[in-house]
Write an enzyme that holds these catalytic residues in place. Structure first.
Site, PDB file in Angstrom:
ATOM      1  N   TYR A  46      40.136  39.031  36.255  1.00  0.00           N
ATOM      2  CA  TYR A  46      41.293  39.852  36.636  1.00  0.00           C
ATOM      3  C   TYR A  46      41.572  39.748  38.136  1.00  0.00           C
ATOM      4  O   TYR A  46      40.694  40.025  38.955  1.00  0.00           O
ATOM      5  CB  TYR A  46      41.026  41.299  36.249  1.00  0.00           C
ATOM      6  CG  TYR A  46      42.104  42.272  36.653  1.00  0.00           C
ATOM      7  CD1 TYR A  46      43.262  42.394  35.901  1.00  0.00           C
ATOM      8  CD2 TYR A  46      41.959  43.076  37.778  1.00  0.00           C
ATOM      9  CE1 TYR A  46      44.264  43.292  36.260  1.00  0.00           C
ATOM     10  CE2 TYR A  46      42.942  43.973  38.147  1.00  0.00           C
ATOM     11  CZ  TYR A  46      44.087  44.086  37.387  1.00  0.00           C
ATOM     12  OH  TYR A  46      45.069  44.971  37.745  1.00  0.00           O
TER      13      TYR A  46
ATOM     14  N   ASN B 291      34.402  36.967  40.599  1.00  0.00           N
ATOM     15  CA  ASN B 291      35.307  38.102  40.772  1.00  0.00           C
ATOM     16  C   ASN B 291      34.558  39.390  40.439  1.00  0.00           C
ATOM     17  O   ASN B 291      35.116  40.314  39.858  1.00  0.00           O
ATOM     18  CB  ASN B 291      36.513  37.935  39.833  1.00  0.00           C
ATOM     19  CG  ASN B 291      37.617  38.931  40.079  1.00  0.00           C
ATOM     20  OD1 ASN B 291      38.081  39.095  41.203  1.00  0.00           O
ATOM     21  ND2 ASN B 291      38.057  39.614  39.030  1.00  0.00           N
TER      22      ASN B 291
ATOM     23  N   SER C 156      34.921  40.416  37.132  1.00  0.00           N
ATOM     24  CA  SER C 156      34.208  39.610  36.136  1.00  0.00           C
ATOM     25  C   SER C 156      33.754  38.313  36.785  1.00  0.00           C
ATOM     26  O   SER C 156      34.128  37.999  37.911  1.00  0.00           O
ATOM     27  CB  SER C 156      35.125  39.288  34.952  1.00  0.00           C
ATOM     28  OG  SER C 156      35.627  40.457  34.341  1.00  0.00           O
TER      29      SER C 156
ATOM     30  N   SER D   3      32.946  44.620  33.456  1.00  0.00           N
ATOM     31  CA  SER D   3      32.923  43.212  33.838  1.00  0.00           C
ATOM     32  C   SER D   3      32.879  42.311  32.614  1.00  0.00           C
ATOM     33  O   SER D   3      32.224  42.602  31.622  1.00  0.00           O
ATOM     34  CB  SER D   3      31.689  42.937  34.705  1.00  0.00           C
ATOM     35  OG  SER D   3      31.716  41.636  35.240  1.00  0.00           O
ATOM     36  N   GLY D   4      33.603  41.190  32.694  1.00  0.00           N
ATOM     37  CA  GLY D   4      33.500  40.132  31.699  1.00  0.00           C
ATOM     38  C   GLY D   4      32.639  39.021  32.256  1.00  0.00           C
ATOM     39  O   GLY D   4      33.104  38.244  33.097  1.00  0.00           O
TER      40      GLY D   4
END
Length: 375
Positions: A146, A218, A250, A288-289
């Protein structure tokens, strides 16, 4: 921006004693045949890109595991998710079949669909004959993080043409890091983050192999930041991103190797990216991814649908030889994140309006490491 911040250098060039032996480029392109390209959109450089009140700072990064090979040749692969607040397409098939065909694209959260469309377009054009003459379908890998703090993410500025541009620009050689491609608008430990890469070479049974990583970083909040075991973030609390009490970002890690490995081994290799990002201080936050993919370029062969063979043969590394491979992955990911940060440059904040997302000050990091006896 200070003169120190203008002359951006990678972690090793700054003198950080990173462990392990890198390849010639210290990049994912050290793996033979792997190409990387990017397309960056920045209204700070080109005001015509901005269509609303918010700036545009985003893009697409492309990784071509087989370069521009004329035929669709799969790569064996494994995937791991540390925290699933993100997207990586194609992973259901990777987990079942252990392979994929086509490019890997990294972009922002709202650009996944257009990037996927662009990758599919490229596959249909580049592999026109196999797709025309057979019932084949394209399932490229597209992953996201993102960038809405620095970019007008809701403006949907990433298009399939941008994805195609990133793929077509793919090349061997040094990889552009920091504010490039999909990493253009990313934030890491509340400093400017983005694209980073690193590699490790190792010898097994008299043969030389490479393990390498490329990250779109990120993730993390400032107090967590750790460099070479030193918790530097706690002493670098100035210029934090406003209203950021929890992790909101993420990280995507792509691991590549020319080692012959099974899908199960590659799945386990992908898991080691967790340790690599953990060395930087993140626990993998709830928002978070943290998505990791590992692939091997060894054991090349046609798609099963095109081979016409009932059997296939391959070789694979013994599990007893995996420890140095795992360490190479951990070290590559750790250094890739640092390279993403050290090569990034200041970017104005989009939301909240006003202020700057500062690039990390390497001299401050080096001073803290000296005090801790690590430099």
């Amino acid at each position: 921006m200070t003169e120190t911040l203008k002359a951006r250098k990678r972690a090793r060039a700054l003198g950080l004693p990173m462990p392990g032996t890198p390849g010639p480029l210290n990049a994912i392109t050290d793996v033979p045949g792997v190409l990387v390209g990017s397309h960056t959109l920045s209204s700070h450089a080109d005001r015509s890109l901005q269509t609303g009140d918010l700036p545009v700072q985003t893009g697409v990064t492309a990784i071509l595991p087989r370069g521009f090979a004329e035929q669709p040749i799969p790569v064996w692969a494994g995937q791991h998710t540390l925290n699933g607040n993100g997207e990586m397409t194609g992973t259901h098939w990777i987990r079942d079949a252990g392979w994929f065909v086509g490019p890997i694209l990294l972009t922002n959260s709202h650009g996944v669909g257009m990037a996927h469309h662009g990758a599919t377009r490229w596959m249909l054009e580049h592999y026109a004959e196999p797709w025309r003459d057979n019932h084949l379908w394209a399932m490229p890998v597209v992953a996201e993080t993102y960038d809405g703090v620095l970019n007008d993410i809701n403006g949907l500025h990433v298009t399939d043409d941008h994805a195609l541009a990133a793929i077509r620009s793919a090349a061997s050689g040094p990889v552009a890091e920091g504010n490039t491609g999909g990493g253009a608008g990313m934030i890491c430990y509340e400093f400017k983050g983005g694209t980073g890469t690193a590699s490790r070479v190792l010898e097994i049974d008299g043969q030389r192999f490479t393990v390498a990583a490329l990250v779109q970083a990120n993730h993390g909040i400032r107090p967590w930041l750790t460099v070479l075991g030193v918790p530097v973030g706690a002493d670098m609390m100035a210029d934090r991103i406003p209203d950021r009490p929890a992790e909101l970002g993420s990280i995507v890690c792509i691991l590549a190797t020319d080692l012959p490995m099974t899908p199960g081994q590659l799945d386990r290799l992908a898991r080691r990216a967790t340790i690599g990002i953990g060395r930087g201080g993140t626990p993998g936050g709830n928002n978070s991814g943290d998505l990791f993919l590992a692939f091997s370029t060894a054991n090349a062969g046609p798609m099963p649908q095109l081979s016409g063979a009932a059997w296939r043969q391959s070789i694979a590394l013994s599990d007893e030889c995996l420890d140095p491979v795992y360490m190479a992955a951990v070290e590559s990911v750790e250094e890739s994140v640092l390279n993403a940060m050290f090569m990034a440059e200041d970017v104005p904040l989009a939301r909240p309006l006003g202020g700057i997302c500062k690039a990390i000050d390497p001299e401050e990091v080096l001073d803290l490491l000296r005090r801790a006896g690590r430099h």
